[in-house]
Design a protein around this motif. Structure first.
Motif, PDB file in Angstrom:
ATOM      1  N   HIS A  82       6.855  11.157 -46.386  1.00  0.00           N
ATOM      2  CA  HIS A  82       6.788  10.482 -47.684  1.00  0.00           C
ATOM      3  C   HIS A  82       7.175  11.438 -48.812  1.00  0.00           C
ATOM      4  O   HIS A  82       7.201  11.068 -49.969  1.00  0.00           O
ATOM      5  N   GLN A  83       7.486  12.674 -48.430  1.00  0.00           N
ATOM      6  CA  GLN A  83       7.991  13.673 -49.355  1.00  0.00           C
ATOM      7  C   GLN A  83       8.777  14.714 -48.568  1.00  0.00           C
ATOM      8  O   GLN A  83       8.772  14.728 -47.344  1.00  0.00           O
ATOM      9  N   VAL A  84       9.477  15.565 -49.293  1.00  0.00           N
ATOM     10  CA  VAL A  84      10.280  16.604 -48.646  1.00  0.00           C
ATOM     11  C   VAL A  84       9.357  17.691 -48.118  1.00  0.00           C
ATOM     12  O   VAL A  84       8.575  18.280 -48.866  1.00  0.00           O
ATOM     13  N   ARG A  85       9.455  17.960 -46.821  1.00  0.00           N
ATOM     14  CA  ARG A  85       8.687  19.036 -46.208  1.00  0.00           C
ATOM     15  C   ARG A  85       9.493  20.326 -46.121  1.00  0.00           C
ATOM     16  O   ARG A  85       8.933  21.413 -46.196  1.00  0.00           O
ATOM     17  N   SER A  86      10.786  20.190 -45.953  1.00  0.00           N
ATOM     18  CA  SER A  86      11.661  21.363 -45.906  1.00  0.00           C
ATOM     19  C   SER A  86      13.091  20.901 -46.140  1.00  0.00           C
ATOM     20  O   SER A  86      13.479  19.797 -45.711  1.00  0.00           O
ATOM     21  N   TYR A  87      13.861  21.730 -46.813  1.00  0.00           N
ATOM     22  CA  TYR A  87      15.273  21.409 -47.060  1.00  0.00           C
ATOM     23  C   TYR A  87      16.058  22.714 -47.041  1.00  0.00           C
ATOM     24  O   TYR A  87      15.865  23.589 -47.880  1.00  0.00           O
ATOM     25  N   ILE A  88      16.947  22.841 -46.053  1.00  0.00           N
ATOM     26  CA  ILE A  88      17.792  24.025 -45.910  1.00  0.00           C
ATOM     27  C   ILE A  88      19.230  23.588 -46.133  1.00  0.00           C
ATOM     28  O   ILE A  88      19.750  22.742 -45.407  1.00  0.00           O
ATOM     29  N   THR A  89      19.871  24.149 -47.127  1.00  0.00           N
ATOM     30  CA  THR A  89      21.253  23.801 -47.422  1.00  0.00           C
ATOM     31  C   THR A  89      22.033  25.051 -47.779  1.00  0.00           C
ATOM     32  O   THR A  89      21.463  26.039 -48.270  1.00  0.00           O
ATOM     33  N   ALA A 138       8.759  -1.958 -35.202  1.00  0.00           N
ATOM     34  CA  ALA A 138       8.060  -2.072 -36.481  1.00  0.00           C
ATOM     35  C   ALA A 138       8.555  -1.073 -37.520  1.00  0.00           C
ATOM     36  O   ALA A 138       8.915  -1.465 -38.637  1.00  0.00           O
ATOM     37  N   PRO A 139       8.620   0.240 -37.229  1.00  0.00           N
ATOM     38  CA  PRO A 139       9.089   1.183 -38.256  1.00  0.00           C
ATOM     39  C   PRO A 139      10.513   0.907 -38.727  1.00  0.00           C
ATOM     40  O   PRO A 139      10.833   1.088 -39.905  1.00  0.00           O
ATOM     41  N   ILE A 140      11.387   0.456 -37.820  1.00  0.00           N
ATOM     42  CA  ILE A 140      12.772   0.211 -38.205  1.00  0.00           C
ATOM     43  C   ILE A 140      12.901  -1.067 -39.028  1.00  0.00           C
ATOM     44  O   ILE A 140      13.483  -1.070 -40.118  1.00  0.00           O
ATOM     45  N   SER A 141      12.353  -2.151 -38.516  1.00  0.00           N
ATOM     46  CA  SER A 141      12.529  -3.439 -39.193  1.00  0.00           C
ATOM     47  C   SER A 141      11.801  -3.493 -40.527  1.00  0.00           C
ATOM     48  O   SER A 141      12.284  -4.105 -41.491  1.00  0.00           O
ATOM     49  N   GLU A 142      10.635  -2.856 -40.611  1.00  0.00           N
ATOM     50  CA  GLU A 142       9.860  -2.921 -41.846  1.00  0.00           C
ATOM     51  C   GLU A 142      10.242  -1.843 -42.854  1.00  0.00           C
ATOM     52  O   GLU A 142       9.830  -1.925 -44.015  1.00  0.00           O
ATOM     53  N   GLY A 143      10.993  -0.839 -42.409  1.00  0.00           N
ATOM     54  CA  GLY A 143      11.313   0.245 -43.330  1.00  0.00           C
ATOM     55  C   GLY A 143      12.787   0.552 -43.442  1.00  0.00           C
ATOM     56  O   GLY A 143      13.455   0.193 -44.418  1.00  0.00           O
ATOM     57  N   VAL A 159       1.400   9.559 -41.844  1.00  0.00           N
ATOM     58  CA  VAL A 159       1.862   8.546 -42.798  1.00  0.00           C
ATOM     59  C   VAL A 159       3.161   7.966 -42.261  1.00  0.00           C
ATOM     60  O   VAL A 159       3.851   8.583 -41.442  1.00  0.00           O
ATOM     61  N   GLU A 160       3.513   6.775 -42.725  1.00  0.00           N
ATOM     62  CA  GLU A 160       4.766   6.169 -42.338  1.00  0.00           C
ATOM     63  C   GLU A 160       5.927   6.825 -43.085  1.00  0.00           C
ATOM     64  O   GLU A 160       5.767   7.324 -44.200  1.00  0.00           O
ATOM     65  N   LEU A 161       7.091   6.824 -42.448  1.00  0.00           N
ATOM     66  CA  LEU A 161       8.289   7.331 -43.108  1.00  0.00           C
ATOM     67  C   LEU A 161       8.618   6.461 -44.311  1.00  0.00           C
ATOM     68  O   LEU A 161       8.725   5.234 -44.199  1.00  0.00           O
ATOM     69  N   ASN A 162       8.761   7.082 -45.457  1.00  0.00           N
ATOM     70  CA  ASN A 162       9.138   6.372 -46.680  1.00  0.00           C
ATOM     71  C   ASN A 162      10.662   6.247 -46.705  1.00  0.00           C
ATOM     72  O   ASN A 162      11.367   7.131 -47.194  1.00  0.00           O
TER      73      ASN A 162
END
Length: 474
Positions: free
Chosen positions: A320-327, A380-385, A350-353
């Motif tokens: 639901h937020q950024v945990r890590s970002y490597i660029t 469920a996670p795919i269809s609902e999110g 938590v569910e994926l936002n």
């Protein structure tokens, strides 16, 4: 090396020296301790004094008092002559990182800055998951004997067998110093800081040579003959039956008086973004391995392959937020940076936002790229999110969704026999049908789906990447 004393020969064999942690104890001499030898001397001496007093016709309490006074004097002298803990300087050197499944060696250095010879023992205590024990099946932390002359130092190896990813730090170092008689001594504990970061194991590395060979074949000796999104011009050759007429180079054909076609090869320097779903579904275990760890293994193989192909690879961990970002990692540093970031990732309950994820990707990824989302394709996670937002990604990017399948479901689907087995088989068949349906729905939106068991997941994802390269869609 901060120790100015001569280094023991065993220290020379130590490999590279990462950052060093040195601690000088506070002004504490250490608390009094009595050894087993002191108890044995007290017991044997009391018996001898009692027997002697009987023969000498002397009251026993007088002899015992004299003996205890002498023993107390020897204990006090032993304590006084033992090395004070405030004269010791502690140092740590060794491994600061290790892959899960391997070992890491951290050395504890002790400098005797006092004027007396140091005899004693030390215990370097770590957390249970760090694996600091005498054997993999033992929970006993090893103790080391100390024998250090004044002004000299001694290094002790602590071999760790970590059982989980993440950062492992030591607990207290407990040291005992003994006097020359071995009756008493001093004991104290010190916090000597260090950090051992345990990285993902990267078991799929064994599949890298075969995938690199296929990559070189695709990129070098067999150029792609069909025009595809993001492909690069390679060369001209004569037209043969079956070639796409859109690849005909009319200007070259006019000059040669023969039909000539362009050949294409996969474009280099593409942008690949690997997204790790660290939400609730990643906490599920398939066998003994969490889904998140299987996804990390596949991400490392894909990153290694893509960087060898000349592509730029970024890593995003999101729930639901950024945990890590490597660029922007350099090709030679990509795997090291990815492993270091993955080491401390843990699933969040938590569910994926999906809305936030797509918005973040739209903001950060401007150019057309390959988005590889490692998540679960449970219905469920795919269809609902995610399904409601997937068009925003496929409109601008190539998208691969990778999901770890549980082999036990396929096994249950074939079970027969009693009523429980039939009911379980029906439930498993329904779950498999739902996954196939979800995969078909994603396919209608232009999403490529990789759904495989843990042992095959990483190479299957790499094969999908190579397929897109070979067909000119990258």
């Amino acid at each position: 090396m901060p120790f100015s004393a001569p280094v023991e020969p065993s220290v020379v064999s130590i490999a590279p020296m990462p950052p060093v942690a040195v601690v000088t104890p506070k002004n504490r001499r250490g608390s009094l301790i009595l050894t087993g030898r002191a108890g044995l001397v007290a017991a044997v001496g009391s018996v001898l004094v009692g027997v002697s007093a009987g023969f000498a016709h002397v009251p026993g309490w007088i002899g015992l008092c004299a003996f205890e006074a002498a023993l107390a004097g020897m204990v006090a002298a032993d304590y006084r002559l033992s090395t004070s803990l405030r004269d010791l300087v502690f140092e740590r050197v060794g491994d600061s990182s290790a892959r899960l499944g391997s070992t890491g060696t951290v050395q504890l250095g002790i400098l005797n800055g006092g004027e007396r010879y140091l005899r004693g023992t030390v215990r370097d205590s770590w957390g249970p998951s760090a694996g600091n024990h005498s054997g993999r099946q033992s929970a006993v932390e090893p103790r080391h004997d100390l024998s250090i002359a004044a002004g000299r130092s001694q290094y002790l190896d602590t071999v760790l067998h970590p059982t989980r990813r993440g950062d492992h730090r030591p607990d207290l170092v407990t040291i005992r110093t003994f006097g020359p008689l071995g009756l008493a001594g001093r004991q104290g504990s010190r916090q000597i800081p260090w950090r051992l970061r345990v990285l993902p194991p990267f078991d799929s590395r064994k599949h890298l040579p075969s995938r690199l060979a296929r990559l070189h074949e695709t990129d070098g000796t067999t150029p792609v003959l069909t025009r595809g999104q993001g492909s690069e011009f390679d060369s001209l050759r004569e037209y043969v039956i079956g070639d796409d007429v859109r690849s005909i180079d009319w200007r070259a054909t006019a000059r040669r008086n023969d039909v000539v076609v362009r050949t294409w090869r996969p474009e280099r320097d593409r942008h690949v973004v690997i997204v790790l779903d660290t939400g609730r579904t990643s906490a599920g275990r398939v066998g003994d391995i969490p889904k998140l760890d299987s996804a990390m293994d596949a991400a490392l193989l894909l990153a290694a392959l893509a960087t060898r192909a000349g592509d730029r690879v970024d890593l995003l961990a999101y729930d639901h937020q950024v945990r890590s970002y490597i660029t922007g990692a350099l090709p030679g540093r990509t795997l090291a940076l990815f492993s270091d970031a993955m080491a401390v990732l843990e699933p969040s309950l938590v569910e994926l936002n999906a809305t936030g994820l797509v918005k973040y990707l739209s903001t950060k990824v401007r150019r057309r790229s390959l988005i590889v989302l490692l998540t679960s394709i449970d219905a469920a996670p795919i269809s609902e999110g995610l399904l409601a937002h997937i068009k925003q990604l496929t409109a601008r990017h190539q998208v691969i969704i990778g999901s770890v399948a549980d082999p036990r479901i396929a096994e249950l689907a074939t079970a027969r026999g009693d009523a429980d087995s039939v009911f379980g088989a029906a439930s498993a068949a329904h779950a498999l049908a739902q996954r196939r349906k979800t995969q078909a729905e994603l396919g209608t939106h232009g999403v490529h789906v990789v759904d495989s068991v843990p042992d095959r997941f990483a190479p299957a994802l790499a094969d999908m990447y190579l397929h897109l390269k070979a067909t000119g869609r990258l």
